[in-house]
Each structure stands twice: as structure tokens, then as C-alpha cells.
Design an enzyme around this catalytic site. Structure first.
Site, mmCIF file in Angstrom:
data_model
loop_
_atom_site.group_PDB
_atom_site.id
_atom_site.type_symbol
_atom_site.label_atom_id
_atom_site.label_comp_id
_atom_site.label_asym_id
_atom_site.label_seq_id
_atom_site.Cartn_x
_atom_site.Cartn_y
_atom_site.Cartn_z
ATOM 1 N N GLU A 345 19.905 14.851 31.373
ATOM 2 C CA GLU A 345 20.532 14.963 32.691
ATOM 3 C C GLU A 345 22.025 15.277 32.686
ATOM 4 O OE1 GLU A 345 17.617 12.200 35.477
ATOM 5 O OE2 GLU A 345 19.499 11.347 34.766
ATOM 6 N N GLU A 448 10.724 12.416 33.651
ATOM 7 C CA GLU A 448 10.897 11.147 34.348
ATOM 8 C C GLU A 448 10.279 11.246 35.735
ATOM 9 O OE1 GLU A 448 14.901 9.642 34.463
ATOM 10 O OE2 GLU A 448 15.277 10.123 32.351
#
Length: 506
Positions: A345, A448
Site C-alpha cells: 500500500e 486484503e
């Protein structure tokens, strides 16, 4: 009439086909099995919201590194602010608080701090030794401050400056350090401020620095040895899952003597995770969740103060490449190593695509050097275009694009009903995933997701339908998916709890 094909022509066609596959980032791993994984989040990279008790015994835990503080003068009724965001004086003339009015702590110990402003300068005093400014880019040459709370009102504070006097807001434009601070904490005392804690960070940096070098090693060892254990791997292997995604921090590559405040020992538990994965025939996705300087400013990247420093210097990139090489070379011969995720991320607000591309190319090369057949996972930037990594992936083999899908963290989900959430997954998420899952492009991985939402009071049956919808849609990702995460004090975020209580059926 068909024209016969010579051996030489056939070889040429095969070679061109192979080149086509390579140049389009497609997988050459013929043993590829779709991943059904769970993240081991909150284990080797601390996230306080997942296990708040880890922070319970830290002294003065409100004032950990990265705590974002705002100070409102009780006499003037306005907030302290770094004029222009930093680089000049401090004023007390803002009616509301945002970025310029926020001061981020760098903790020295439980009572002393450096304070950083919006443009990353540190709070200090000017050449007169009295006027408050934010001009230094070096914390070592800036001032050390103390924040003194009123004994019966923790939101009422005084700030002790490096010269031994307290700050006071004399006027909206004059903030000085020349008060004795011996008044009665009344509203007419210019040294009294109302404190607001706008943000707290509870990551690896905060927990290790908060406990300090004497206590932190034992605290962390106890956490690592109990949060995830061998029986968890056995449970994973018997629950319909075939892999784990293990978030790791850059400091673990320097074990047993990582840079302060990090403490040694996490590498030992990562080694055990690979042994357990091998024993129970689970694949491992090694995920660099926290890079030097933080790639997204969040606590899960071990940010010290919420600023993004990764990629701002060449050294942070080179250090990260060395970290990837360390991990890959260490586990290359373990049959469970299935994929290496180069970084988790990165934030588009602080990490440029050109810098990220440069890093991904270098990281890919060192993985290939040690693990020719391992998959290399490239995480999409937060806030970036979903296809922006396709050009860099096109020159790579066995490459995967990681996307994260949560029905959270955006106001669009605030008022959605159960049916609207499920429809969003079945329609919007399905379309998003389909758009990046191409026959001649990189594999796709929903690295995720979670069966949690903003719906309040949902029934078990509604949670089951929501999780099933996500399993159905994310199961179409060409590489697979990974739930966040195995353990969490918040039940719906814990796949362990969700499976054992019948909320998720694999």
C-alpha cells in the site's frame, strides 16, 4: 491449401510466443494454484487497534510518537498554528484546527518531546531565546518541550519550553516562552491551552519506543510467542485455506540488532512461520508491510509521525531493495516460499509512480536472482489508477497486481444497507476486478478484504451472505485472495473467529 511448417519455423513461432508471454507479464509458473489465504496481520508488524492491550502498560501512552496535538489558547480562544505551515513563526489566530494547527510528537521519553509541524520543521525558539518558531529541519538542533497536564483536567495543559519557561499566547501574532506557569489554570492565563489529540499512532515504532530498550524486548517477545503459534497454522491448513500472507517490517532484516527503537527477535518467529508452513503444506506470501521511512504514513507501515519519508531519498529505496534481497535469499530454498510482495500500500499522495516503478524494477531483479520461480507481487498505490502498474509489470514474469477491497474507509459506505453492500461487491467490485484481470496481463490478487462493513446490528445470516458474496467475487481473481486477518480483538476482522463461529464457510 496448407503450407507445411519447417522445424526452424516452428521454433521461431514458439520463441515468439514465449517472448509474447514474457513481455505481457504473464505467468510461466505451470504449477500455479489459486491462493486462498489469510493475513497474519498484527504479529510481526504491530497494529495497536488489533491488540490494544499491547500498549496498556506504556507510561504516558497518550503522548507516543506521532500523536497529533492541537492547542487552543484559553485566553484568545484560538489555536496555535505554524504560519504558512512552517518555516517561520508560530501564531495563535486560527478559529478551527487542521494541518497547520497540528503538532506531531517525536517522543524522547515519557515527559519530553520534539514537535513537528505541517511542513516537517521542528518547533523551537528563535535567536532571542523567547519567540516560538518552526524553522529547523533537524530535530537534534530543535527544542525539547514538555507537556504538563492539569492534575484534574487532562485536556488543560501548559507547554514547557527549552529555556525553562512556559509558552504563552500574548496576542494572536505573538507566542513566546517567557511565562513562569505558576498561575491557577484559569481561562485568563495566557500559558493555559486546551488540548485536543487529533490522531494517535499505535505501530511498531510507538510500542517499542514507548516501552523503551529495557522493557520492549520482553514485551515484544511475549507478543510474538503467543499471538500466532503452530496450532494456528494447523487450523489454517484444515480450514480450507492453502496459504498465509505474512506482513513483515524492514527492521527484521537487521535482526538481532535492528536500528533503535526496534528490538531484535522477530526474525526467529518468521523462521518458525516458514517451518510451520512447510510442516502443514501451506504457501507463504512474504509481504513487506513496512518500508524504511513509511510508504503511506499509517501505523501499519511503522510510521513515526504520519509523514511519508520512503522514496524521498535514494537511500530509502536502496535499503528496501537490500531488505527484499535478505528475505528472498533467506527463504528461497524453503518450498513454502510462493511469493514476495515488494511493498504494501504505497500512498499516491506521497509516493510518485516513477519512484515506485524504479523500486519495483530493482526489487523484481533481486527476487529473481534468488528465487527464479517465485511470484512477485506489486501492490497498487492507494489513490492510484488501478491499471497504472501494467507497464512495469509487462516486462516481468510470474508477476501479480495486489488490490485491496474494503466496504469501509469511505463515506460512500456510511449509509449503505445490507443489500446495497452486497450489491456493491457483486457489481462494482466484480467490474473493478474484471477490468484488471486480463488474459495477457499480470495475475490479480485481492490481498486484503474483510467481512466487516458500516452496517449496525447486522444478523449472523447477513454477515454470512456478505462474506459469501466476497468469496464468490474475489475468487475470480486470477492469483487468489487473502482475508485480513487471522487474529483480531474485533471479531469480524478475525478469520479465526469467523470460521469457528460459522460466519464464513470455506
Amino acid at each position: 491449401m496448407k503450407t507445411p511448417i519447417s522445424k526452424r519455423q516452428l521454433l521461431g513461432i514458439v520463441s515468439l510466443f514465449a517472448l509474447f508471454i514474457i513481455s505481457d507479464g504473464r505467468t510461466l509458473n505451470t504449477n500455479h494454484q489459486k491462493i486462498r489465504a489469510v493475513n497474519l496481520g498484527g504479529w510481526l508488524v504491530t497494529e495497536g487497534w488489533m491488540k490494544p492491550s499491547l500498549f496498556d502498560s506504556i507510561p504516558n501512552k497518550d503522548f507516543l510518537d506521532g500523536a497529533a496535538l492541537q492547542f487552543k489558547s484559553k485566553t484568545i480562544g484560538k489555536y496555535l498554528a505554524a504560519e504558512l505551515g512552517g518555516g517561520t513563526i508560530i501564531v495563535a489566530n486560527r478559529s478551527s484546527a487542521s494541518g497547520w494547527e497540528t503538532f506531531r510528537l517525536w517522543r524522547i521519553n515519557e515527559t519530553s518531546f520534539h514537535m513537528r509541524v505541517f511542513n516537517k520543521q521542528f518547533l523551537g525558539l528563535d535567536s532571542t531565546g523567547i519567540n516560538l518558531v518552526a524553522v529547523s529541519n533537524n530535530y537534534q538542533t530543535s527544542g525539547v518541550f514538555q507537556i504538563i497536564r492539569k492534575s484534574d483536567d487532562s485536556n488543560r495543559v501548559r507547554i514547557l519550553a527549552p529555556n525553562g519557561f512556559y509558552l504563552q499566547a500574548k496576542t494572536e501574532d505573538v507566542v513566546t516562552a517567557d511565562s513562569k506557569g505558576d498561575g491557577q489554570w484559569r481561562d485568563d492565563d495566557p500559558s493555559v491551552f486546551e488540548l485536543t489529540i487529533a490522531q494517535r499512532l499505535q505501530g511498531e515504532y510507538q510500542v517499542t519506543h514507548g516501552y523503551g530498550p529495557l522493557k520492549a524486548p520482553q514485551i515484544m517477545k511475549n507478543h510474538w510467542s503467543t499471538f500466532i503459534v503452530e496450532n494456528d497454522f494447523k487450523f489454517i491448513a484444515t480450514s480450507g485455506l492453502n496459504a498465509v500472507r505474512i506482513p513483515v517490517g524492514w527492521w527484521t532484516a537487521s535482526d538481532p540488532t535492528p536500528p533503535k527503537p526496534y528490538v531484535g527477535g522477530s526474525l526467529q518467529y518468521l523462521d518458525m512461520a516458514f517451518l510451520w508452513a512447510k510442516k502443514y503444506n501451506l504457501k507463504v506470501i512474504l509481504d513487506l508491510h513496512a518500508a524504511p521511512g513509511s510508504q503511506n504514513g499509517f501505523e501499519h507501515s511503522s510510521s513515526r509521525d504520519g509523514f511519508i519519508e520512503w522514496g524521498q531519498t535514494e537511500e530509502t529505496i536502496q535499503e528496501t531493495v537490500r531488505v527484499i534481497e535478505f528475505f528472498t535469499s533467506r527463504y528461497a530454498n524453503n518450498p513454502s516460499l510462493y511469493a514476495v510482495e515488494l511493498i504494501n500500500e504505497p500512498n499516491a499522495n506521497g509516493v510518485s509512480l516513477s519512484i515506485l516503478t524504479k523500486y519495483y524494477e530493482a526489487g523484481y531483479k533481486v527476487v529473481r536472482k534468488h528465487a527464479p520461480d517465485a511470484f512477485v507481487i506489486l501492490s497498487n498505490r492507494l489513490g492510484g489508477d488501478s491499471k497504472e502498474l501494467f507497464p512495469v509489470a509487462s516486462g516481468m514474469t510470474n508477476v501479480v497486481i495486489d488490490v485491496h477491497y474494503y466496504n469501509l474507509f469511505s463515506s460512500i459506505f456510511d449509509d449503505m444497507t445490507v443489500e446495497q453492500n452486497i450489491d456493491f461487491v457483486q457489481t462494482n467490485r466484480s467490474n473493478e476486478l474484471q477490468a484488471i484481470t486480463t488474459s495477457n496481463g499480470p495475475l490479480t490478487f485481492v490481498g486484503e478484504w474483510v467481512a466487516e462493513w458500516q452496517v449496525r446490528g447486522a444478523t449472523k445470516e447477513e454477515y454470512q451472505r456478505f462474506s459469501k458474496a466476497q468469496l464468490d467475487v474475489f475468487g475470480r481473481a486470477s492469483f487468489g485472495w487473502a482475508y485480513w486477518s487471522l487474529k483480531n480483538v474485533n471479531n469480524h476482522w478475525s478469520m479465526d473467529w469467523m470460521i469457528k463461529n460459522g460466519y464464513i464457510n470455506l
